[in-house]
Every structure is written in structure tokens, then in C-alpha cells.
Write a protein that holds these residues in place. Sequence first.
Motif, PDB file in Angstrom:
ATOM      1  N   GLY A 237      38.262  59.115  -6.043  1.00 13.34           N
ATOM      2  CA  GLY A 237      38.309  59.676  -4.695  1.00 13.34           C
ATOM      3  C   GLY A 237      39.104  58.828  -3.720  1.00 13.34           C
ATOM      4  N   SER A 238      39.912  57.879  -4.235  1.00 16.16           N
ATOM      5  CA  SER A 238      40.638  56.977  -3.328  1.00 16.16           C
ATOM      6  C   SER A 238      42.004  57.544  -2.922  1.00 16.16           C
ATOM      7  CB  SER A 238      40.797  55.600  -3.976  1.00 16.16           C
ATOM      8  OG  SER A 238      41.540  55.697  -5.164  1.00 16.16           O
TER       9      SER A 238
ATOM     10  N   LYS B  41      44.462  58.814  -5.089  1.00 15.73           N
ATOM     11  CA  LYS B  41      45.561  58.604  -6.049  1.00 15.73           C
ATOM     12  C   LYS B  41      46.241  59.922  -6.424  1.00 15.73           C
ATOM     13  CE  LYS B  41      42.811  56.751  -9.129  1.00 15.73           C
ATOM     14  NZ  LYS B  41      41.512  56.965  -8.429  1.00 15.73           N
ATOM     15  N   SER B  42      45.416  60.910  -6.830  1.00 18.11           N
ATOM     16  CA  SER B  42      46.003  62.198  -7.230  1.00 18.11           C
ATOM     17  C   SER B  42      46.689  62.863  -6.037  1.00 18.11           C
ATOM     18  CB  SER B  42      44.929  63.137  -7.787  1.00 18.11           C
ATOM     19  OG  SER B  42      44.408  62.611  -8.982  1.00 18.11           O
ATOM     20  N   THR B  43      46.081  62.714  -4.873  1.00 22.71           N
ATOM     21  CA  THR B  43      46.683  63.309  -3.672  1.00 22.71           C
ATOM     22  C   THR B  43      48.047  62.682  -3.412  1.00 22.71           C
ATOM     23  OG1 THR B  43      44.476  63.653  -2.757  1.00 22.71           O
ATOM     24  CG2 THR B  43      46.315  63.702  -1.196  1.00 22.71           C
TER      25      THR B  43
HETATM   26  P1  ADP Z   1      41.535  60.212  -6.820  1.00 23.41           P
HETATM   27  O1  ADP Z   1      42.625  60.880  -7.587  1.00 23.41           O
HETATM   28  O2  ADP Z   1      41.856  58.815  -6.399  1.00 23.41           O
HETATM   29  O3  ADP Z   1      40.226  60.279  -7.536  1.00 23.41           O
HETATM   30  P2  ADP Z   1      41.889  62.416  -4.961  1.00 23.41           P
HETATM   31  O4  ADP Z   1      43.260  62.264  -4.440  1.00 23.41           O
HETATM   32  O5  ADP Z   1      41.663  63.460  -6.005  1.00 23.41           O
HETATM   33  O6  ADP Z   1      41.341  60.991  -5.447  1.00 23.41           O
HETATM   34  O7  ADP Z   1      40.913  62.732  -3.764  1.00 23.41           O
HETATM   35  C1  ADP Z   1      40.910  61.963  -2.561  1.00 23.41           C
HETATM   36  C2  ADP Z   1      39.865  62.532  -1.614  1.00 23.41           C
HETATM   37  O8  ADP Z   1      40.243  63.835  -1.220  1.00 23.41           O
HETATM   38  C3  ADP Z   1      38.488  62.675  -2.231  1.00 23.41           C
HETATM   39  O9  ADP Z   1      37.538  62.397  -1.250  1.00 23.41           O
HETATM   40  C4  ADP Z   1      38.429  64.129  -2.652  1.00 23.41           C
HETATM   41  O10 ADP Z   1      37.111  64.605  -2.635  1.00 23.41           O
HETATM   42  C5  ADP Z   1      39.266  64.799  -1.587  1.00 23.41           C
HETATM   43  N1  ADP Z   1      39.951  65.988  -2.120  1.00 23.41           N
HETATM   44  C6  ADP Z   1      40.790  66.013  -3.196  1.00 23.41           C
HETATM   45  N2  ADP Z   1      41.269  67.250  -3.401  1.00 23.41           N
HETATM   46  C7  ADP Z   1      40.724  68.030  -2.435  1.00 23.41           C
HETATM   47  C8  ADP Z   1      40.832  69.410  -2.091  1.00 23.41           C
HETATM   48  N3  ADP Z   1      41.617  70.236  -2.791  1.00 23.41           N
HETATM   49  N4  ADP Z   1      40.130  69.853  -1.014  1.00 23.41           N
HETATM   50  C9  ADP Z   1      39.362  69.012  -0.288  1.00 23.41           C
HETATM   51  N5  ADP Z   1      39.222  67.699  -0.540  1.00 23.41           N
HETATM   52  C10 ADP Z   1      39.871  67.205  -1.602  1.00 23.41           C
END
Ligand code: ADP
Length: 271
Positions: free
Chosen positions: A42-43, A45-47
Motif C-alpha cells: 500500500g506504499s 509502488k503499483s500506482t
Molecule cells: P503498493 O503497490 O505499494 O502495494 P498501491 O499503489 O497498489 O500500493 O496502493 C497505494 C494506496 O492506494 C493504497 O492505500 C491502496 O489502498 C490505494 N489504492 C490503490 N489502488 C486504488 C484504487 N483503484 N482505488 C482507490 N484506492 C486505491
Amino acid sequence: MDDTLAVELEEVSYTYAGAPAVHGVTLRIKSGDFTAIVGPNGSGKSTLVKVILGLIKPDSGSVRVFGTDIERFRDWHRIGYVPQVSTGIHAMFPITVGEVVAHGRYTGFSPFDFWSRKNGADVDSVLRAVDMMDFKRRRIGELSTGQQQRALIARALIRKPDLLVMDEPIAGVDAQGGEEVYMLLRQLRESGVTILIISHDVGAVMREACTVACINCTLLCHCPPHELTEDDLVRLYGFPVEVLHHGVHHDHHAHGEDAPRHDGFDRLAHR
Ligand code: ADP
Ligand code: MG
């Protein structure tokens, strides 16, 4: 414009419905580098990776890939993306591994990308590269998560990308399979491919990457792995992390909830 840089992020921020996921990230990735993004679940990374790939548009800041602003970027064939498949592809998904891989050639601009006659040979060669040739005619949904991951790596490779972006490609892959993926990445890197990988496998990252970006919404540090201190990792994960620095064993542990069961440390320690 600097095309010695594969990726340039300037003060990039992204918020989901009022909750900031990425804030003020400035990051430069040189062409040919092997960069790992690490950070807890949830940090962001994917975003961050989705922002780099133009899949989502940052609220503020700029993104350039191979010197071109992402909004004007059209050379999608230069980028291979292995998305995160933490829960696996649905069992009823009716297409075969071979078809999934062939689809990797399609970049959204011409159906001829997909139907190209030379696809057959390319599909076989990338399936062989990830040791998945035996699964070519199997439905992707019937395979294990690790096998699906490998099929998605093949799908990214069929483009012969200059930049390969992988979101936790080793999660769900066993120790042997993980090692094979890293071997493949080493070969790709030798042929000049820029690699950007998100991984929980801190040990392997320390061994393989030339730079590590530590992310927890903001960028905490971006440096060669040997410059990363235990304090940096404590700051990142909130608790001590087990890493090997130049063969030195530090006695701590960290696993994300979706961390692979085999971490790089296990593999290194058993050598
Ligand atoms: P990681 O890949 O580091 O685990 P993400 O980038 O998936 O983290 O998510 C970062 C934050 O954004 C998290 O708190 C996650 O819950 C939130 N998040 C990710 N995707 C969505 C989405 N489609 N809608 C709302 N919140 C999201
Ligand atoms: Mg993620």
C-alpha cells in the motif's frame, strides 16, 4: 530532452478519492539500469508504475519516458509491462497461454501488430525463455499463479522492449522459478534493456539491482543497493529488515503480506 534517461518523474503526485498514494516523487532512471522499487504494502509502488506507463494521469508533476512526455509518447512497443497478478487470473478465462503471449505484440494502434505472421516463432521463443513451452495450449486460467506470472513475462518480452516494467513478477513463483526469472533479467540487462521491477524480495534486489528506490508515498531514497543502510529500511518498513550487504548477514526480518515465501536471503544463505 535526455534520451540517456529511460524514465524521468518530476514532483509526481497521485490521489485516489482524497487519499494520496504517491506524493511529490522525483525520480530519474538511466537507460540500461536495473532499478528496483521497494516499500511496504500500500506504499504506492503499483500506482507509481501505472503513472510511469501512462495508465493513470498524475494529479500534478510530469512524466517522461525515453525523453518524451508520457502524454505524447507513442512508442508503446518499446515498453513491456508485467502487471501484478497477486490473486491469479480467473479460472474461467478461456484463452490459451499462446494467445495471451501473442497478444503482447498488440500495442493498441494496429491489429496487424497482433496478427503478424512471424508471431508464431516469437511466441515459441519467448515461451521457451520462461520455460513455459509445454503450457502453450493450456488455458491461462487453469495454471498456477507462478505459471501465469511467467506467461505474462513472456507476453511482455514478445515486444522486445527497451524498458521492461514488472510489478512483483516473482510473487507466487517458487524459489527455482524466481532464480530463473532473475537469470533472464540479467540476460536482458546485458542486451541493454532497462529494467524496473517492484519486488518484496529485498535480498534479491540487493544482489541484482543497480539502484533501489524506496517508496512510502514519497520517495525516501534512491541509491545503489550498497548505499542503502539498515536505518533506511527501518524507516521504509517501520521495522528491521533482513538484508545481505556484500555477503554480510544482518539479523532481521521483513515480509510484506504478499511477499513470496522464498526470499532472496534464503537463496543466498543456502549457497
Ligand atoms: P503498493 O503497490 O505499494 O502495494 P498501491 O499503489 O497498489 O500500493 O496502493 C497505494 C494506496 O492506494 C493504497 O492505500 C491502496 O489502498 C490505494 N489504492 C490503490 N489502488 C486504488 C484504487 N483503484 N482505488 C482507490 N484506492 C486505491
Ligand atoms: Mg502493488
